[in-house]
Design an enzyme around this catalytic site. Structure first.
Site: not given
Length: 234
Positions: A32, A86-87, A99, A101-102, A108, A126
């Site tokens: 997101s 990136d998140g 990383k 979770g999606g 990635e 986070k």
């Protein structure tokens, strides 16, 4: 816009303004917060006539690049990137990330590894002192479907905690990644005293493990949007 969404947007825009330059080949992450990063990249590309090439790490990222009229490429045509944005699900004080979770952790990590620099964009939730303080869903581990049970058992035996097969939300059965793999979420009991590097190497040595969601020693900087409208940097 909610406080969390405003924080995500602020972090993303700050990172894009600080790092993206004309001529850059960009790795675009997932999630997101990255939506706001691509939005800002497109704004700057139009306003400043920036020539940018974008490589996605997921179907979502690919669609964002196309929707915003940015130049789409891939790692076959553009194997070396200047910057990845990136998140993260969680960032500790040493810039070690969780990383995945999606469900896009493998792509990635490949995109991040192809980039000279990697910048993280996230909201205040986070930002953590140690992994597991904020993110309670464990470390995602992408596995071959035929190996998921032996991998589960070996992780629990070797490292403790609980290794759970991630189930799909809109259909019966396990979640299937873009690569046709399953994901195990390892809910660890506490952060290892000897650091995450050793854990990451040992996870990759388990037959059947394709990749794990520990991103160790690869992030240059992290930007966290805060509730009060400020941005914290690490």
């Amino acid at each position: 816009m909610s406080g969390v969404e405003a924080a995500k947007r602020l972090a993303a825009r700050t990172a894009v303004d600080a790092f993206v330059k004309n001529g850059f080949k960009l790795g675009i992450g997932s999630g997101s917060t990255v939506v706001y990063a691509v939005e800002r990249i497109a704004e700057r590309a139009r306003a400043e006539n920036l020539q940018l090439t974008c490589v996605p790490s997921s179907f979502q990222a690919r669609q964002l690049i196309i929707e915003h009229g940015l130049l789409l490429s891939d790692l076959e045509r553009t194997p070396e990137l200047d910057l990845a944005i990136d998140g993260a699900d969680e960032v500790d004080e040493k810039l070690t990330l969780i990383k995945g979770g999606g469900g896009c952790l493998l792509q990635e990590k490949i995109v991040v590894n192809a980039a000279k620099e990697f910048v993280v964009v996230a909201d205040y939730r986070k930002n953590s002192g140690a992994l597991g303080q904020q993110w309670k869903k464990g470390v995602p581990i992408e596995v071959l479907p035929l190996a998921y049970r032996p991998v589960q058992k070996e992780i629990e035996t070797r490292f403790g905690g609980t290794a759970k097969l991630r189930m799909a939300k809109a259909k019966a059965g396990p979640l299937v990644t873009d690569n046709g793999m399953f994901i195990i979420d390892w809910e660890f009991e506490e952060s290892p005293t000897d650091g995450w590097t050793k854990i990451g190497m040992e996870l990759n040595n388990i037959p059947g493990v394709v990749e794990h969601g520990l991103f160790i020693g690869c992030a240059k900087k992290a930007y966290f949007g805060n509730e009060d409208g400020t941005v914290s940097e690490r």
